[in-house]
Design a protein around this motif. Structure first.
Motif, mmCIF file in Angstrom:
data_model
loop_
_atom_site.group_PDB
_atom_site.id
_atom_site.type_symbol
_atom_site.label_atom_id
_atom_site.label_comp_id
_atom_site.label_asym_id
_atom_site.label_seq_id
_atom_site.Cartn_x
_atom_site.Cartn_y
_atom_site.Cartn_z
ATOM 1 N N ILE A 1 50.136 -33.677 10.835
ATOM 2 C CA ILE A 1 49.553 -32.441 11.378
ATOM 3 C C ILE A 1 48.873 -31.653 10.269
ATOM 4 C CG2 ILE A 1 50.128 -30.188 12.375
ATOM 5 C CD1 ILE A 1 52.251 -31.679 14.074
ATOM 6 N N ILE A 2 49.522 -31.555 9.124
ATOM 7 C CA ILE A 2 48.938 -30.839 7.991
ATOM 8 C C ILE A 2 47.672 -31.545 7.514
ATOM 9 C CG2 ILE A 2 49.307 -30.222 5.564
ATOM 10 C CD1 ILE A 2 52.262 -29.690 6.340
ATOM 11 N N LEU A 3 47.709 -32.870 7.417
ATOM 12 C CA LEU A 3 46.514 -33.621 7.011
ATOM 13 C C LEU A 3 45.372 -33.439 7.998
ATOM 14 C CD1 LEU A 3 48.036 -36.966 5.681
ATOM 15 C CD2 LEU A 3 46.915 -35.168 4.356
ATOM 16 N N PHE A 4 45.670 -33.406 9.282
ATOM 17 C CA PHE A 4 44.645 -33.203 10.296
ATOM 18 C C PHE A 4 44.008 -31.823 10.156
ATOM 19 C CE2 PHE A 4 43.406 -31.699 14.529
ATOM 20 C CZ PHE A 4 42.409 -32.621 14.818
ATOM 21 N N ILE A 5 44.821 -30.799 9.902
ATOM 22 C CA ILE A 5 44.304 -29.437 9.746
ATOM 23 C C ILE A 5 43.416 -29.345 8.506
ATOM 24 C CG2 ILE A 5 44.981 -27.051 9.243
ATOM 25 C CD1 ILE A 5 47.425 -27.558 11.079
ATOM 26 N N VAL A 6 43.848 -29.942 7.401
ATOM 27 C CA VAL A 6 43.054 -29.926 6.173
ATOM 28 C C VAL A 6 41.737 -30.678 6.374
ATOM 29 C CG1 VAL A 6 42.982 -30.761 3.785
ATOM 30 C CG2 VAL A 6 45.027 -29.615 4.639
ATOM 31 N N GLU A 7 41.776 -31.818 7.027
ATOM 32 C CA GLU A 7 40.565 -32.596 7.284
ATOM 33 C C GLU A 7 39.588 -31.817 8.158
ATOM 34 O OE1 GLU A 7 39.162 -36.714 9.468
ATOM 35 O OE2 GLU A 7 41.153 -35.904 9.820
ATOM 36 N N THR A 8 40.086 -31.176 9.185
ATOM 37 C CA THR A 8 39.235 -30.387 10.081
ATOM 38 C C THR A 8 38.582 -29.236 9.334
ATOM 39 O OG1 THR A 8 40.644 -30.977 11.945
ATOM 40 C CG2 THR A 8 39.177 -29.087 12.233
#
Length: 77
Positions: free
Chosen positions: A14-21
């Motif tokens: 979830i954290i990686l997805f937020i950073v990528e977005t």
């Protein structure tokens, strides 16, 4: 892996997805600003009847040309 291992992995993803977005949105915004500046440079040069233009995105310098000679320079914000 114990019963709580999947929760840690889910939080990491979830954290990686937020950073990528956030990264994709910021890169898109920067690219859009540069395209707008280049378009502004083209409008400036062609409205003044110059033959061609070059926009340096690093220095934000718009240069208009007649033939091979640079005849007009303007820094864009």
């Amino acid at each position: 892996m114990d019963k709580n291992g999947w929760k840690i992995i889910a939080i990491i993803f979830i954290i990686l997805f937020i950073v990528e977005t956030a990264l994709v949105i910021s890169l898109f915004t920067i690219g859009k600003k540069e395209m707008d500046r280049e378009y502004e440079c083209s409008i400036i040069c062609y409205n003044k009847n110059y033959q061609s233009f070059y926009f340096n995105s690093r220095t934000k310098l718009c240069t208009c040309y007649i033939g091979d000679k640079a005849v007009y320079h303007k820094f864009l914000k």
